[in-house]
Design an enzyme around this catalytic site. Sequence first.
Site, PDB file in Angstrom:
ATOM      1  NE  ARG A 109     -62.292 -32.622 -15.578  1.00 20.94           N
ATOM      2  CZ  ARG A 109     -61.209 -33.109 -15.647  1.00 20.94           C
ATOM      3  NH1 ARG A 109     -60.557 -32.895 -16.826  1.00 20.94           N
ATOM      4  NH2 ARG A 109     -60.544 -33.676 -14.525  1.00 20.94           N
ATOM      5  CG  HIS A 122     -58.941 -32.041  -9.697  1.00 20.82           C
ATOM      6  ND1 HIS A 122     -60.128 -32.848 -10.039  1.00 20.82           N
ATOM      7  CD2 HIS A 122     -58.396 -32.269 -10.749  1.00 20.82           C
ATOM      8  CE1 HIS A 122     -59.924 -33.886 -10.935  1.00 20.82           C
ATOM      9  NE2 HIS A 122     -58.474 -33.513 -11.220  1.00 20.82           N
ATOM     10  CD  GLN A 135     -55.270 -35.741  -9.835  1.00 21.81           C
ATOM     11  OE1 GLN A 135     -55.887 -35.833 -10.701  1.00 21.81           O
ATOM     12  NE2 GLN A 135     -54.413 -36.860  -9.487  1.00 21.81           N
ATOM     13  CG  ASP A 185     -51.760 -29.092 -12.403  1.00 23.10           C
ATOM     14  OD1 ASP A 185     -51.610 -29.713 -13.456  1.00 23.10           O
ATOM     15  OD2 ASP A 185     -52.821 -28.502 -12.102  1.00 23.10           O
ATOM     16  CB  CYS A 209     -53.160 -33.868 -11.076  1.00 26.94           C
ATOM     17  SG  CYS A 209     -53.220 -32.372 -12.202  1.00 26.94           S
ATOM     18  NE  ARG A 259     -58.469 -38.805 -10.242  1.00 30.72           N
ATOM     19  CZ  ARG A 259     -58.942 -37.863 -11.335  1.00 30.72           C
ATOM     20  NH1 ARG A 259     -57.995 -37.352 -12.050  1.00 30.72           N
ATOM     21  NH2 ARG A 259     -60.069 -37.465 -11.133  1.00 30.72           N
TER      22      ARG A 259
HETATM   23  N1   CP Z   1     -55.725 -35.488 -13.733  1.00 26.47           N
HETATM   24  C1   CP Z   1     -56.925 -35.427 -14.333  1.00 26.47           C
HETATM   25  O1   CP Z   1     -57.931 -34.770 -13.949  1.00 26.47           O
HETATM   26  O2   CP Z   1     -56.734 -35.779 -15.433  1.00 26.47           O
HETATM   27  P1   CP Z   1     -58.085 -35.473 -16.720  1.00 26.47           P
HETATM   28  O3   CP Z   1     -58.028 -33.998 -17.404  1.00 26.47           O
HETATM   29  O4   CP Z   1     -57.301 -36.320 -17.945  1.00 26.47           O
HETATM   30  O5   CP Z   1     -59.158 -36.095 -16.254  1.00 26.47           O
HETATM   31  N1  NVA Z   2     -55.097 -27.476 -13.195  1.00 29.86           N
HETATM   32  C1  NVA Z   2     -55.314 -28.229 -14.209  1.00 29.86           C
HETATM   33  C2  NVA Z   2     -55.703 -29.696 -13.712  1.00 29.86           C
HETATM   34  C3  NVA Z   2     -56.090 -30.730 -15.024  1.00 29.86           C
HETATM   35  C4  NVA Z   2     -56.473 -31.768 -14.288  1.00 29.86           C
HETATM   36  C5  NVA Z   2     -56.383 -27.754 -15.265  1.00 29.86           C
HETATM   37  O1  NVA Z   2     -57.587 -27.346 -14.558  1.00 29.86           O
HETATM   38  O2  NVA Z   2     -56.632 -27.728 -16.411  1.00 29.86           O
END
Ligand code: CP
Ligand code: NVA
Length: 308
Positions: free
Chosen positions: A108, A135, A138, A226, A265, A293
């Site tokens: 990540r 992502h 997700q 989101d 998400c 997930r």
């Molecule tokens: N939806 C998602 O990716 O959550 P986190 O940021 O908690 O991993």
């Molecule tokens: N769009 C958000 C998703 C978090 C899971 C971010 O990138 O912070």
Amino acid sequence: MTRHFLSLSDVGGDALAAILGDAMDRKAARRGLPKGQPDADAPLKGRVLAMVFEKNSTRTRVSFDIGIRQLGGSGIVLDAGTTQLGRGETIADTARVLSRMADAIMLRTDDHAKLEELAHYASVPVINGLTDLSHPCQIVADLQTLLEHGKALPGLEVAWLGDGNNVLNSFVEAAGLMKFNVRIGVPEGYDSDPAFIAAARAGGARIDTYRNAADAVRGADVVVTDTWISMGQAHAEAKLAAMTPFQVNSALMAEAKPDAVLLHCLPAHRGEEVTDEVLDGPQSVVWDEAENRIHAQKSILRWAFGQI
Ligand code: CP
Ligand code: NVA
């Protein structure tokens, strides 16, 4: 050839459908088991997954960690701040070292180019655990959730409200692969990546942008939103003000089909992109989505190891 899961296009529509089927089958097969108990067939017995986080996470971190255990393997979490990566060791050298020690790597990070570089130098599968661009993990969980709630994907009308962000990019990518349509309700200046839209259209999806939230949601089967401010973005009052008309509240949900479901998400910013009433209401399937997930990650991992 090493299978990397950097985007949904790396997988393709047929394999994505197979991953979704596997996730649902495996979820049903282990119903009632304690969450830490491995699946009966333990298909990734002995495999180690290294999970590298340069950004915060709850769901992705826990679902990959529990998921690899349920597959019979184990995981190790590396927070960039406490590793040499955080002190300037290169991505390439990190990839080389982790490839000698682990059987797969999840990353990540902010810049998608870092993920691509990691995959370039890794000799084991690399999985996208979120970048500023996309992502994809997700969206596998999201599609699984829709299927479980009786929403066949081809021809589905999905309305996205709010920011044109990484999660939307992967949703749009999925639309081209699985032949559903996305109605994007987003204020001017916050549009999603045109390359994802062009690719989805080329795949046969209808992708339309609306500047009015009700127009985007009218008649939709699925409403998705989101956070308005993603990780790494500055908290900007101007952006919040532009987003306000795109809040998913009861009045907006009433524009969708009566049996429409809400996806998010998570984490949610209650009272901003979504109200409590909708998030906690009967059309919300966000807790199934969060649980999925785990099931989705497991099948993504099985795909990366050539088992799907
Ligand atoms: N939806 C998602 O990716 O959550 P986190 O940021 O908690 O991993
Ligand atoms: N769009 C958000 C998703 C978090 C899971 C971010 O990138 O912070």
